[in-house]
Design a protein around this motif. Structure first.
Motif, PDB file in Angstrom:
ATOM      1  N   PRO A   1     -15.149  14.523  43.645  1.00  0.00           N
ATOM      2  CA  PRO A   1     -14.593  15.314  44.737  1.00  0.00           C
ATOM      3  C   PRO A   1     -13.926  14.372  45.736  1.00  0.00           C
ATOM      4  CG  PRO A   1     -16.988  15.120  44.957  1.00  0.00           C
ATOM      5  CD  PRO A   1     -16.622  14.444  43.684  1.00  0.00           C
ATOM      6  N   GLY A   2     -12.653  14.580  45.996  1.00  0.00           N
ATOM      7  CA  GLY A   2     -11.910  13.669  46.869  1.00  0.00           C
ATOM      8  C   GLY A   2     -11.387  14.377  48.096  1.00  0.00           C
ATOM      9  N   GLY A   3     -10.478  13.717  48.754  1.00  0.00           N
ATOM     10  CA  GLY A   3      -9.879  14.273  49.959  1.00  0.00           C
ATOM     11  C   GLY A   3      -8.648  15.102  49.642  1.00  0.00           C
ATOM     12  N   ARG A   4      -7.898  15.343  50.656  1.00  0.00           N
ATOM     13  CA  ARG A   4      -6.707  16.201  50.552  1.00  0.00           C
ATOM     14  C   ARG A   4      -5.599  15.523  49.734  1.00  0.00           C
ATOM     15  NH1 ARG A   4      -4.171  20.299  53.734  1.00  0.00           N
ATOM     16  NH2 ARG A   4      -1.977  19.933  54.191  1.00  0.00           N
ATOM     17  N   TYR A   5      -5.586  14.182  49.759  1.00  0.00           N
ATOM     18  CA  TYR A   5      -4.522  13.434  49.098  1.00  0.00           C
ATOM     19  C   TYR A   5      -5.120  12.519  48.031  1.00  0.00           C
ATOM     20  CZ  TYR A   5      -2.475  14.782  53.558  1.00  0.00           C
ATOM     21  OH  TYR A   5      -2.074  15.496  54.651  1.00  0.00           O
ATOM     22  N   HIS A   6      -4.473  12.450  46.868  1.00  0.00           N
ATOM     23  CA  HIS A   6      -4.836  11.482  45.837  1.00  0.00           C
ATOM     24  C   HIS A   6      -3.678  10.499  45.689  1.00  0.00           C
ATOM     25  CE1 HIS A   6      -7.823  14.425  45.440  1.00  0.00           C
ATOM     26  NE2 HIS A   6      -7.268  15.169  44.506  1.00  0.00           N
ATOM     27  N   ASN A   7      -3.817   9.599  44.726  1.00  0.00           N
ATOM     28  CA  ASN A   7      -2.814   8.545  44.548  1.00  0.00           C
ATOM     29  C   ASN A   7      -2.577   7.802  45.865  1.00  0.00           C
ATOM     30  OD1 ASN A   7      -2.606   9.082  41.892  1.00  0.00           O
ATOM     31  ND2 ASN A   7      -0.454   9.678  41.904  1.00  0.00           N
ATOM     32  N   ARG A   8      -3.717   7.471  46.501  1.00  0.00           N
ATOM     33  CA  ARG A   8      -3.591   6.715  47.749  1.00  0.00           C
ATOM     34  C   ARG A   8      -3.121   5.289  47.500  1.00  0.00           C
ATOM     35  NH1 ARG A   8      -8.810   6.842  49.996  1.00  0.00           N
ATOM     36  NH2 ARG A   8      -9.554   8.037  48.222  1.00  0.00           N
ATOM     37  N   ARG A   9      -2.926   4.949  46.201  1.00  0.00           N
ATOM     38  CA  ARG A   9      -2.295   3.657  45.910  1.00  0.00           C
ATOM     39  C   ARG A   9      -0.909   3.587  46.549  1.00  0.00           C
ATOM     40  NH1 ARG A   9      -1.904   5.985  40.351  1.00  0.00           N
ATOM     41  NH2 ARG A   9       0.203   6.781  40.126  1.00  0.00           N
ATOM     42  N   ASP A  10      -0.294   4.760  46.800  1.00  0.00           N
ATOM     43  CA  ASP A  10       1.041   4.770  47.410  1.00  0.00           C
ATOM     44  C   ASP A  10       1.041   4.159  48.808  1.00  0.00           C
ATOM     45  OD1 ASP A  10       2.027   5.948  45.132  1.00  0.00           O
ATOM     46  OD2 ASP A  10       1.912   7.989  45.910  1.00  0.00           O
ATOM     47  N   TYR A  11      -0.132   4.051  49.422  1.00  0.00           N
ATOM     48  CA  TYR A  11      -0.201   3.413  50.735  1.00  0.00           C
ATOM     49  C   TYR A  11       0.180   1.934  50.670  1.00  0.00           C
ATOM     50  CZ  TYR A  11      -2.264   7.414  53.146  1.00  0.00           C
ATOM     51  OH  TYR A  11      -2.468   8.643  53.718  1.00  0.00           O
ATOM     52  N   MET A  12       0.186   1.355  49.460  1.00  0.00           N
ATOM     53  CA  MET A  12       0.675  -0.027  49.328  1.00  0.00           C
ATOM     54  C   MET A  12       2.130  -0.124  49.770  1.00  0.00           C
ATOM     55  SD  MET A  12      -0.997  -1.624  45.845  1.00  0.00           S
ATOM     56  CE  MET A  12      -0.269  -0.438  44.715  1.00  0.00           C
ATOM     57  N   GLY A  13       2.847   1.001  49.654  1.00  0.00           N
ATOM     58  CA  GLY A  13       4.255   1.014  50.059  1.00  0.00           C
ATOM     59  C   GLY A  13       4.488   1.747  51.366  1.00  0.00           C
ATOM     60  N   PHE A  14       3.469   1.819  52.224  1.00  0.00           N
ATOM     61  CA  PHE A  14       3.633   2.514  53.509  1.00  0.00           C
ATOM     62  C   PHE A  14       4.762   1.839  54.292  1.00  0.00           C
ATOM     63  CE2 PHE A  14       2.690   3.702  57.891  1.00  0.00           C
ATOM     64  CZ  PHE A  14       2.384   5.052  57.754  1.00  0.00           C
ATOM     65  N   PRO A  15       5.686   2.622  54.868  1.00  0.00           N
ATOM     66  CA  PRO A  15       6.856   2.030  55.531  1.00  0.00           C
ATOM     67  C   PRO A  15       6.475   1.161  56.733  1.00  0.00           C
ATOM     68  CG  PRO A  15       6.696   4.394  55.983  1.00  0.00           C
ATOM     69  CD  PRO A  15       5.688   4.105  54.921  1.00  0.00           C
ATOM     70  N   SER A  16       7.243   0.105  56.921  1.00  0.00           N
ATOM     71  CA  SER A  16       6.967  -0.832  58.014  1.00  0.00           C
ATOM     72  C   SER A  16       7.396  -0.279  59.362  1.00  0.00           C
ATOM     73  CB  SER A  16       7.675  -2.164  57.759  1.00  0.00           C
ATOM     74  OG  SER A  16       7.218  -2.741  56.566  1.00  0.00           O
TER      75      SER A  16
ATOM     76  N   ASP B   1      -0.993  10.957  32.982  1.00  0.00           N
ATOM     77  CA  ASP B   1      -2.002  10.024  33.484  1.00  0.00           C
ATOM     78  C   ASP B   1      -1.663   9.582  34.904  1.00  0.00           C
ATOM     79  OD1 ASP B   1      -4.093   7.982  33.405  1.00  0.00           O
ATOM     80  OD2 ASP B   1      -2.435   6.571  33.264  1.00  0.00           O
ATOM     81  N   SER B   2      -2.629   9.758  35.807  1.00  0.00           N
ATOM     82  CA  SER B   2      -2.563   9.285  37.195  1.00  0.00           C
ATOM     83  C   SER B   2      -1.455   9.929  38.030  1.00  0.00           C
ATOM     84  CB  SER B   2      -2.431   7.760  37.248  1.00  0.00           C
ATOM     85  OG  SER B   2      -3.615   7.164  36.788  1.00  0.00           O
ATOM     86  N   ALA B   3      -0.759  10.926  37.473  1.00  0.00           N
ATOM     87  CA  ALA B   3       0.185  11.672  38.304  1.00  0.00           C
ATOM     88  C   ALA B   3      -0.613  12.618  39.202  1.00  0.00           C
ATOM     89  CB  ALA B   3       1.161  12.452  37.435  1.00  0.00           C
ATOM     90  N   ALA B   4      -0.069  12.900  40.374  1.00  0.00           N
ATOM     91  CA  ALA B   4      -0.732  13.830  41.289  1.00  0.00           C
ATOM     92  C   ALA B   4      -0.079  15.204  41.178  1.00  0.00           C
ATOM     93  CB  ALA B   4      -0.627  13.318  42.726  1.00  0.00           C
ATOM     94  N   TYR B   5      -0.918  16.229  41.157  1.00  0.00           N
ATOM     95  CA  TYR B   5      -0.431  17.609  41.034  1.00  0.00           C
ATOM     96  C   TYR B   5      -1.006  18.450  42.166  1.00  0.00           C
ATOM     97  CZ  TYR B   5       0.880  16.459  36.195  1.00  0.00           C
ATOM     98  OH  TYR B   5       1.428  15.900  35.066  1.00  0.00           O
ATOM     99  N   LEU B   6      -0.201  19.371  42.642  1.00  0.00           N
ATOM    100  CA  LEU B   6      -0.710  20.411  43.527  1.00  0.00           C
ATOM    101  C   LEU B   6      -1.079  21.614  42.667  1.00  0.00           C
ATOM    102  CD1 LEU B   6       1.745  20.286  46.573  1.00  0.00           C
ATOM    103  CD2 LEU B   6      -0.651  19.553  46.516  1.00  0.00           C
ATOM    104  N   ALA B   7      -2.357  21.997  42.729  1.00  0.00           N
ATOM    105  CA  ALA B   7      -2.825  23.191  42.018  1.00  0.00           C
ATOM    106  C   ALA B   7      -2.617  24.388  42.955  1.00  0.00           C
ATOM    107  CB  ALA B   7      -4.291  23.043  41.634  1.00  0.00           C
TER     108      ALA B   7
END
Length: 688
Positions: A293-308, A152-158
């Motif tokens: 249909p989305g963009g090149r990247y999923h799990n954009r929730r990871d942007y919450m942890g974008f480095p400072s 669930d909600s893991a991102a995979y490269l096909a």
């Protein structure tokens, strides 16, 4: 019915659109805008796991659902949700592109695998071999009889490989694989600086760059990688085996969640049709699932942890949480609270008072017992360690811990087991009811008599969220309130006895009728020519019966002001139905989380802080506490802070029948950004 109520799910999507507005807002610091994109995406993931999955269950059961869904059928709603989400996703991708352009102006470059320079090759190859390769799970799916169950909600490269003629490994020209993006590695890999320029590569692209390394044993003419993600129904199905402990049952149910039915499939819109058809067929994706249909990247929730990146100029200014006037963190809090109630409004004021209260109680030899409700704990919780400390010091410590706090079950199970092993008595709530109230009661021996001290809150006792969620906490030794908080804990242990309360409003037995009576009182006062009015600050307003009661008050002439952060099924400003109701929503630096009820009551204000939203679950199916404010100074403080929020003309959006998220604009030159104004308000209180 559809003209009287806004559908809950569609209203929630408009709330998430307001989060997206923050990502678009060029006055928001640049890295914070990226993080709002992450919040938008994370919200959407949880929405599909819970709300979309619930509507899908209605469809699968062959039910229409119009009555419960505000006049729209479940099938129509699924279609409308998918359409809206596709629009929002397209907007989010456009915003991301704009942000990346702005980052480049700041010499911050997010590169992909085609932009790697010679000087970066060595670092990336070394990073891949040391950190990424050992963590990769790569599944060759072309030859598998049974498709693997995707997390669930893991991102995979096909991966699609077009095989060379001289490679006889597989029986087909095209072969497929899946690479799971490891969650244990930071999504954003910071590359060495080159002069003033900072480069970042997303982990997905670093893996794409190293595909030849991963699949070096095969011969292929071409290789491509496109991201996919599946979201599963997150409902917990609790085991009924009586021989198992409740902790064991919840643990098993959380593990089984990974096998829930798929409800959303997101794919890179640039994936070729042949690969897409292959994947959907193998996964059994059907027409009632949301296919995005989305963009090149999923799990954009990871942007919450974008480095400072050390760029404080691209972040919100940090504020130092203030102290509460008259209440020092040195010396005894309990002795101070014995003489006066105090109010904490986090994060404007420091959450350390809550931790200090418990630490003092843990050490004080005169404290005999501590009882507390826990819903969501921080990953490293000083609250939990203080309670364990108290148990080690011989106090009777009772913790009502909610193991079914959605998506925090595993963390709560961990702490439950830890506290239980240290001698803390655990209560796992009431059958059929979640315990959502936030309260603590301490019993202390003074002059050979027991005196009680308490705190009750609108939010979780969580040090991490207290830095970003706004919440009230009342510290009190008021004998009547403390006695009734203690009654709530008695109910947890002997829940076939329904207690009576004269001060607290407690769900599930009393809140609905108590609120009806408070609203009815405002109607009577208005008709009698007395002062009337209702002010409510909530996270969500979705209960149709409660909405009808507010419509009744509006039709009687009672002025109603609503500050609703999220779902609002009430439609304000409709002549003959809700013309005396105004509603706004505030999305800003902090997450608005308190629930406050203010009733004018013929000029003698009744004020409550609460854990309960106006939702059916909070009114009828959870244990909630709404606590009256009796201290006149604190009562004024809560009304003042509500009014500051109400007057916001920078971050307030108008909630209207069009649901278009218009910003409220006033003719005044005085810009009021309420969250910043509230900090100023508390600074001024300290200086008086």
């Amino acid at each position: 019915m559809e003209y009287h109520y806004r559908n809950r799910e569609l209203s929630w999507l408009q709330f998430n659109a307001r989060v997206l507005q923050e990502a678009k807002d060029t006055t928001v610091p640049l890295i914070e805008r990226l993080r709002f994109l992450g919040i938008f995406s994370n919200n959407l993931d949880e929405f599909f796991k819970v709300r979309y999955a619930t509507i899908k269950r209605i469809v699968d059961a062959g039910k229409g659902g119009r009555g419960a869904l505000g006049g729209i059928s479940a099938t129509e709603l699924l279609e409308e949700i998918t359409k809206t989400v596709i629009e929002h996703q397209a907007t989010s991708l456009s915003i991301l592109s704009d942000i990346e352009e702005e980052l480049e102006k700041e010499n911050i470059f997010i590169i992909d695998e085609t932009q790697v320079t010679k000087s970066q090759e060595t670092f990336i190859s070394d990073y891949f071999l040391r950190k990424v390769s050992p963590a990769l799970v790569t599944i060759m799916i072309g030859e598998l009889e049974e498709f693997p169950s995707l997390k669930d909600s893991a991102a995979y490269l096909a991966i699609k490989m077009v095989m060379s003629k001289d490679d006889n490994t597989f029986g087909t020209k095209n072969n497929y694989a899946l690479i799971e993006i490891p969650k244990i590695i930071d999504r954003f890999v910071v590359l060495p600086k080159e002069g003033d320029k900072q480069y970042i590569i997303i982990l997905d692209d670093l893996i794409r760059y190293c595909l030849n390394n991963i699949f070096s044993i095969f011969k292929y003419d071409s290789i491509s990688a496109h991201m996919i993600k599946i979201t599963r129904d997150a409902e917990l199905d609790i085991d009924s085996d009586l021989s198992k402990s409740f902790i064991d049952k919840i643990s098993k149910s959380v593990k089984n969640r990974s096998a829930g039915d798929p409800v959303r499939f997101v794919y890179d819109k640039n994936i070729d049709n042949e690969t897409l058809r292959f994947l959907m067929d193998k996964m059994g994706i059907d027409t009632t699932d949301s296919i995005i249909p989305g963009g090149r990247y999923h799990n954009r929730r990871d942007y919450m942890g974008f480095p400072s990146l050390g760029r404080n100029d691209l972040l919100y200014d940090k504020i130092a949480p203030l102290r509460i006037k008259g209440l020092s963190l040195e010396g005894s809090l309990l002795n101070k609270i014995a003489n006066k109630d105090y109010l904490l409004y986090a994060p404007y004021q420091t959450f350390s008072y809550v931790v200090k209260f418990l630490r003092e109680a843990a050490l004080d030899p005169n404290v005999k017992s501590i009882k507390i409700t826990i819903y969501r704990l921080a990953q490293i919780s000083h609250i939990a360690s203080s309670l364990i400390n108290a148990a080690k010091n011989g106090k009777d410590v009772t913790v009502q811990i909610e193991l079914q706090a959605r998506f925090d079950e595993e963390a709560n199970i961990k702490y439950a087991e830890q506290m239980q092993s240290e001698g803390v008595e655990l209560i796992f709530g009431v059958s059929g009811l979640k315990v959502h109230c936030k309260a603590c009661i301490v019993e202390r021996l003074e002059n050979e008599k027991i005196k009680r001290y308490a705190f009750v809150s609108t939010g979780n006792f969580n040090e991490s969220t207290a830095r970003i969620y706004t919440d009230y906490t009342l510290f009190t030794s008021n004998r009547k309130i403390c006695k009734e908080i203690n009654k709530v804990f008695d109910f947890f242990e002997v829940n076939y006895k329904i207690k009576k309360y004269n001060h607290l409003i407690v769900s599930p037995h009393y809140t609905r009728n108590a609120l009806y009576n408070l609203i009815e009182n405002e109607i009577k006062n208005h008709r009698a020519g007395k002062v009337s009015g209702i002010k409510l600050k909530l996270n969500s307003l979705s209960d149709f019966k409660m909405i009808n009661k507010l419509y009744d008050a509006s039709n009687a002439g009672v002025k109603i002001k609503l500050i609703i952060r999220g779902i609002c099924c009430l439609i304000p400003g409709v002549k003959g139905m809700s013309e005396n109701i105004e509603a706004i929503s505030i999305i800003d630096k902090f997450l608005e989380h308190p629930r406050v009820y203010i009733f004018k009551n013929a000029g003698i204000d009744k004020v409550y802080i609460s854990s309960a939203d106006f939702m059916g679950r909070n009114l009828d199916n959870r244990v909630e506490i709404s606590c009256p404010i009796y201290d006149e100074g604190i009562k004024k403080e809560i009304i003042d802070t509500f009014d500051i929020s109400w007057n916001d003309n920078v971050k307030a959006r108008i909630i209207n029948k069009e649901q278009d998220n218009q910003y409220r604009v006033t003719n005044s030159n005085n810009r009021i950004r309420s969250q910043f104004k509230l900090y100023d308000y508390y600074q001024e209180k300290l200086n008086k």
